[in-house]
Each structure stands twice: as structure tokens, then as C-alpha cells.
Scaffold this active site. Structure first.
Site, PDB file in Angstrom:
ATOM      1  N   LYS A   1       0.832  -1.201   0.000  1.00 33.34           N
ATOM      2  CA  LYS A   1       0.000   0.000   0.000  1.00 33.34           C
ATOM      3  C   LYS A   1       0.876   1.266   0.000  1.00 33.34           C
ATOM      4  O   LYS A   1       2.091   1.175   0.208  1.00 33.34           O
ATOM      5  CB  LYS A   1      -0.918  -0.037   1.230  1.00 33.34           C
ATOM      6  CG  LYS A   1      -1.930  -1.198   1.211  1.00 33.34           C
ATOM      7  CD  LYS A   1      -2.845  -1.128   2.440  1.00 33.34           C
ATOM      8  CE  LYS A   1      -3.870  -2.247   2.457  1.00 33.34           C
ATOM      9  NZ  LYS A   1      -4.777  -2.146   3.634  1.00 33.34           N
TER      10      LYS A   1
ATOM     11  N   TYR B   1     -12.378  -2.452  -3.216  1.00 33.72           N
ATOM     12  CA  TYR B   1     -12.877  -2.513  -1.840  1.00 33.72           C
ATOM     13  C   TYR B   1     -14.406  -2.491  -1.780  1.00 33.72           C
ATOM     14  O   TYR B   1     -14.977  -2.063  -0.783  1.00 33.72           O
ATOM     15  CB  TYR B   1     -12.281  -1.370  -1.019  1.00 33.72           C
ATOM     16  CG  TYR B   1     -10.844  -1.598  -0.594  1.00 33.72           C
ATOM     17  CD1 TYR B   1     -10.475  -2.740   0.122  1.00 33.72           C
ATOM     18  CD2 TYR B   1      -9.846  -0.669  -0.888  1.00 33.72           C
ATOM     19  CE1 TYR B   1      -9.156  -2.953   0.522  1.00 33.72           C
ATOM     20  CE2 TYR B   1      -8.518  -0.873  -0.486  1.00 33.72           C
ATOM     21  CZ  TYR B   1      -8.189  -2.019   0.221  1.00 33.72           C
ATOM     22  OH  TYR B   1      -6.885  -2.227   0.629  1.00 33.72           O
TER      23      TYR B   1
ATOM     24  N   PHE C   1     -15.173   3.497   7.584  1.00 34.33           N
ATOM     25  CA  PHE C   1     -13.791   3.746   7.154  1.00 34.33           C
ATOM     26  C   PHE C   1     -13.627   3.744   5.640  1.00 34.33           C
ATOM     27  O   PHE C   1     -12.518   3.932   5.138  1.00 34.33           O
ATOM     28  CB  PHE C   1     -12.837   2.717   7.786  1.00 34.33           C
ATOM     29  CG  PHE C   1     -13.135   1.271   7.439  1.00 34.33           C
ATOM     30  CD1 PHE C   1     -12.654   0.695   6.271  1.00 34.33           C
ATOM     31  CD2 PHE C   1     -13.914   0.493   8.290  1.00 34.33           C
ATOM     32  CE1 PHE C   1     -12.929  -0.627   5.949  1.00 34.33           C
ATOM     33  CE2 PHE C   1     -14.187  -0.843   7.976  1.00 34.33           C
ATOM     34  CZ  PHE C   1     -13.698  -1.401   6.802  1.00 34.33           C
TER      35      PHE C   1
ATOM     36  N   ARG D   1      -1.895 -14.636   3.558  1.00 34.98           N
ATOM     37  CA  ARG D   1      -2.666 -13.971   4.626  1.00 34.98           C
ATOM     38  C   ARG D   1      -1.998 -14.208   5.980  1.00 34.98           C
ATOM     39  O   ARG D   1      -1.937 -13.318   6.817  1.00 34.98           O
ATOM     40  CB  ARG D   1      -4.105 -14.501   4.651  1.00 34.98           C
ATOM     41  CG  ARG D   1      -4.946 -14.121   3.444  1.00 34.98           C
ATOM     42  CD  ARG D   1      -5.441 -12.716   3.468  1.00 34.98           C
ATOM     43  NE  ARG D   1      -6.393 -12.435   4.538  1.00 34.98           N
ATOM     44  CZ  ARG D   1      -7.089 -11.305   4.631  1.00 34.98           C
ATOM     45  NH1 ARG D   1      -6.943 -10.342   3.725  1.00 34.98           N
ATOM     46  NH2 ARG D   1      -7.921 -11.106   5.617  1.00 34.98           N
TER      47      ARG D   1
ATOM     48  N   ARG E   1       2.527  -7.255   8.972  1.00 37.28           N
ATOM     49  CA  ARG E   1       1.835  -6.121   9.588  1.00 37.28           C
ATOM     50  C   ARG E   1       2.328  -5.848  11.004  1.00 37.28           C
ATOM     51  O   ARG E   1       2.433  -4.694  11.425  1.00 37.28           O
ATOM     52  CB  ARG E   1       0.325  -6.361   9.549  1.00 37.28           C
ATOM     53  CG  ARG E   1      -0.251  -6.128   8.141  1.00 37.28           C
ATOM     54  CD  ARG E   1      -1.644  -6.677   8.004  1.00 37.28           C
ATOM     55  NE  ARG E   1      -2.318  -6.198   6.797  1.00 37.28           N
ATOM     56  CZ  ARG E   1      -3.487  -6.654   6.374  1.00 37.28           C
ATOM     57  NH1 ARG E   1      -4.114  -7.613   7.056  1.00 37.28           N
ATOM     58  NH2 ARG E   1      -4.043  -6.168   5.284  1.00 37.28           N
TER      59      ARG E   1
ATOM     60  N   ASN F   1      -1.685  -0.377   7.301  1.00 40.99           N
ATOM     61  CA  ASN F   1      -1.174  -1.727   7.571  1.00 40.99           C
ATOM     62  C   ASN F   1      -0.360  -2.325   6.424  1.00 40.99           C
ATOM     63  O   ASN F   1      -0.229  -3.526   6.287  1.00 40.99           O
ATOM     64  CB  ASN F   1      -2.309  -2.660   8.021  1.00 40.99           C
ATOM     65  CG  ASN F   1      -3.406  -2.776   6.979  1.00 40.99           C
ATOM     66  OD1 ASN F   1      -3.289  -2.232   5.888  1.00 40.99           O
ATOM     67  ND2 ASN F   1      -4.470  -3.494   7.311  1.00 40.99           N
TER      68      ASN F   1
ATOM     69  N   HIS G   1      -1.860  -5.357   1.250  1.00 39.09           N
ATOM     70  CA  HIS G   1      -3.135  -6.015   0.972  1.00 39.09           C
ATOM     71  C   HIS G   1      -2.856  -7.412   0.438  1.00 39.09           C
ATOM     72  O   HIS G   1      -1.906  -7.613  -0.314  1.00 39.09           O
ATOM     73  CB  HIS G   1      -3.936  -5.243  -0.091  1.00 39.09           C
ATOM     74  CG  HIS G   1      -5.069  -6.055  -0.629  1.00 39.09           C
ATOM     75  ND1 HIS G   1      -6.290  -6.122   0.002  1.00 39.09           N
ATOM     76  CD2 HIS G   1      -5.142  -6.903  -1.699  1.00 39.09           C
ATOM     77  CE1 HIS G   1      -7.075  -6.967  -0.670  1.00 39.09           C
ATOM     78  NE2 HIS G   1      -6.400  -7.447  -1.704  1.00 39.09           N
TER      79      HIS G   1
ATOM     80  N   GLU H   1      -9.447  -9.955  -8.062  1.00 41.29           N
ATOM     81  CA  GLU H   1      -8.484  -8.862  -7.895  1.00 41.29           C
ATOM     82  C   GLU H   1      -7.374  -8.923  -8.949  1.00 41.29           C
ATOM     83  O   GLU H   1      -6.941  -7.880  -9.456  1.00 41.29           O
ATOM     84  CB  GLU H   1      -7.910  -8.913  -6.471  1.00 41.29           C
ATOM     85  CG  GLU H   1      -8.984  -8.564  -5.438  1.00 41.29           C
ATOM     86  CD  GLU H   1      -8.579  -8.839  -3.989  1.00 41.29           C
ATOM     87  OE1 GLU H   1      -7.425  -9.257  -3.748  1.00 41.29           O
ATOM     88  OE2 GLU H   1      -9.415  -8.623  -3.095  1.00 41.29           O
TER      89      GLU H   1
HETATM   90  P1  GDP Z   1      -7.822  -7.058   5.156  1.00 42.10           P
HETATM   91  O1  GDP Z   1      -8.454  -8.040   4.215  1.00 42.10           O
HETATM   92  O2  GDP Z   1      -7.058  -7.721   6.273  1.00 42.10           O
HETATM   93  O3  GDP Z   1      -6.984  -6.023   4.461  1.00 42.10           O
HETATM   94  O4  GDP Z   1      -9.005  -6.276   5.898  1.00 42.10           O
HETATM   95  P2  GDP Z   1     -10.464  -5.825   5.375  1.00 42.10           P
HETATM   96  O5  GDP Z   1     -10.777  -6.397   4.041  1.00 42.10           O
HETATM   97  O6  GDP Z   1     -11.426  -6.079   6.484  1.00 42.10           O
HETATM   98  O7  GDP Z   1     -10.320  -4.246   5.253  1.00 42.10           O
HETATM   99  C1  GDP Z   1      -9.640  -3.670   4.155  1.00 42.10           C
HETATM  100  C2  GDP Z   1      -8.720  -2.586   4.669  1.00 42.10           C
HETATM  101  O8  GDP Z   1      -9.523  -1.550   5.242  1.00 42.10           O
HETATM  102  C3  GDP Z   1      -7.800  -3.032   5.815  1.00 42.10           C
HETATM  103  O9  GDP Z   1      -6.592  -3.600   5.368  1.00 42.10           O
HETATM  104  C4  GDP Z   1      -7.578  -1.745   6.565  1.00 42.10           C
HETATM  105  O10 GDP Z   1      -6.522  -0.977   5.995  1.00 42.10           O
HETATM  106  C5  GDP Z   1      -8.882  -1.003   6.382  1.00 42.10           C
HETATM  107  N1  GDP Z   1      -9.758  -1.201   7.540  1.00 42.10           N
HETATM  108  C6  GDP Z   1     -10.438  -2.321   7.881  1.00 42.10           C
HETATM  109  N2  GDP Z   1     -11.130  -2.139   9.015  1.00 42.10           N
HETATM  110  C7  GDP Z   1     -10.882  -0.858   9.396  1.00 42.10           C
HETATM  111  C8  GDP Z   1     -11.315  -0.062  10.504  1.00 42.10           C
HETATM  112  O11 GDP Z   1     -12.063  -0.502  11.374  1.00 42.10           O
HETATM  113  N3  GDP Z   1     -10.845   1.231  10.546  1.00 42.10           N
HETATM  114  C9  GDP Z   1     -10.010   1.724   9.595  1.00 42.10           C
HETATM  115  N4  GDP Z   1      -9.581   2.990   9.715  1.00 42.10           N
HETATM  116  N5  GDP Z   1      -9.582   1.010   8.555  1.00 42.10           N
HETATM  117  C10 GDP Z   1     -10.011  -0.273   8.452  1.00 42.10           C
HETATM  118 MG    MG Z   2      -9.930  -7.810   2.816  1.00 39.51          MG
END
Ligand code: GDP
Ligand code: MG
Length: 149
Positions: free
Chosen positions: A9, A49, A57, A85, A102, A112, A115, A126
Site C-alpha cells: 500500500k 474494496y 472507514f 494472509r 503487519r 497496515n 493487501h 483482484e
Molecule cells: P484485510 O483483508 O485484512 O486487508 O481487511 P479488510 O478487508 O477487512 O479491510 C480492508 C482494509 O480496510 C484493511 O486492510 C484496513 O486498511 C482497512 N480497515 C479495515 N477495518 C478498518 C477499521 O475498522 N478502521 C479503519 N480505519 N480502517 C479499516
Molecule cells: Mg480484505
């Protein structure tokens, strides 16, 4: 062999972590079959996304992921979707297992560094969103028999 979509990212790029992150996948034995730097449009970010539309968020996430260049890659290997993952660690770096990407490089959930696709279906979607078929390279490596029995 599976393929997954991984992306350093904008925070990872700005912080100079691209090489170290790519190295982890190379050192494990996974094969990079696609790799490029790009800046994502809002349209593509919102598609990528899409599952998070409407969440509090979401706007911040789209703002952030489009804020600077990312490094996108397709990585191939045995069980690579779930293994990547695990190598990344939990979404919230403070909850990620020690030694994961991370946990090693991040603190905040919105910064973080990486992705990775969460399932084979997401990976296929994707990869198709970010790479044209001709950007993915099929090749063998002489060391493959030292990685896979
Ligand atoms: P990932 O698959 O582990 O990347 O997580 P998700 O698909 O749930 O969310 C996508 C991205 O959105 C995450 O990598 C975070 O950067 C962001 N994100 C997810 N949950 C939150 C949250 O509760 N707050 C904020 N600020 N960002 C979030
Ligand atoms: Mg995800």
C-alpha cells in the site's frame, strides 16, 4: 498451483518497505508472476474494496489507497492465498502475530502496509482487476525442485 493478489500500500511504498516485503515471499519460495507500480484511480479502488462500501472507514480507505503509488503483484505457489494472509498477519497490526508483515512494520489498521486476497475467488477477481492477462508471466525456475517435493 494457486495465485494471489498482493499489494504494497502507499504507506509501504513511502516508507521504503517494498523490497523487504517482496523478499519475504521470494525467500519463502513463492514465485512472482506479475509485478508493477501504479497509482490506483478512485474507480478501481472503489471496485477493489466494494465489500466495504457504506462502512465508516470506506472513504478514508479509498482516499488512502489512491493517495500515492502502490506496488501490485501476483504471487504463485502451493496454498499461497491463505499462506500469504498468514504471512501478512491480522488486519489490525496491533493484533497481528509477532513476526508477520503487519506486526513487523505497522501500528494502525488504516496504515497496515499490505493487501492480500482473502480467498481464491477474491484472488481471481483482484488479479483480473489489476492485471491484464499478458502482464502475467508463465515461467519455471531451476530451484523449484528444491522448494517442492
Ligand atoms: P484485510 O483483508 O485484512 O486487508 O481487511 P479488510 O478487508 O477487512 O479491510 C480492508 C482494509 O480496510 C484493511 O486492510 C484496513 O486498511 C482497512 N480497515 C479495515 N477495518 C478498518 C477499521 O475498522 N478502521 C479503519 N480505519 N480502517 C479499516
Ligand atoms: Mg480484505
Amino acid at each position: 498451483m494457486e495465485r494471489t493478489y498482493l499489494m504494497v500500500k502507499p504507506d509501504g511504498v513511502q516508507r521504503g518497505l517494498v523490497g523487504q516485503i517482496i523478499s519475504r515471499f521470494e525467500q519463502r519460495g513463492y514465485k512472482i508472476v506479475g509485478l508493477k507500480m501504479m497509482q490506483i484511480s478512485r474507480e478501481v479502488a472503489e471496485k477493489h474494496y466494494g465489500e466495504h462500501v457504506g462502512k465508516p472507514f470506506f472513504q478514508g480507505l479509498v482516499d488512502f489507497i489512491t493517495s500515492g503509488p502502490v506496488v501490485a503483484m501476483v504471487v504463485e505457489g502451493k496454498d499461497v492465498v491463505s499462506a500469504a494472509r498468514e504471512m501478512m498477519g491480522a488486519t489490525n497490526p496491533l493484533k497481528a502475530a509477532p513476526g508477520t508483515i503487519r506486526a513487523t512494520f505497522g501500528v494502525d489498521v488504516g496504515r497496515n502496509v499490505i493487501h492480500g486476497s482473502d480467498s481464491l475467488e477474491s484472488a481471481q477477481r483482484e488479479i483480473a482487476l489489476f492485471f491484464r492477462p499478458e502482464e502475467l508471466v508463465d515461467y519455471g525456475r531451476a530451484i523449484d525442485s528444491w522448494i517442492y517435493e
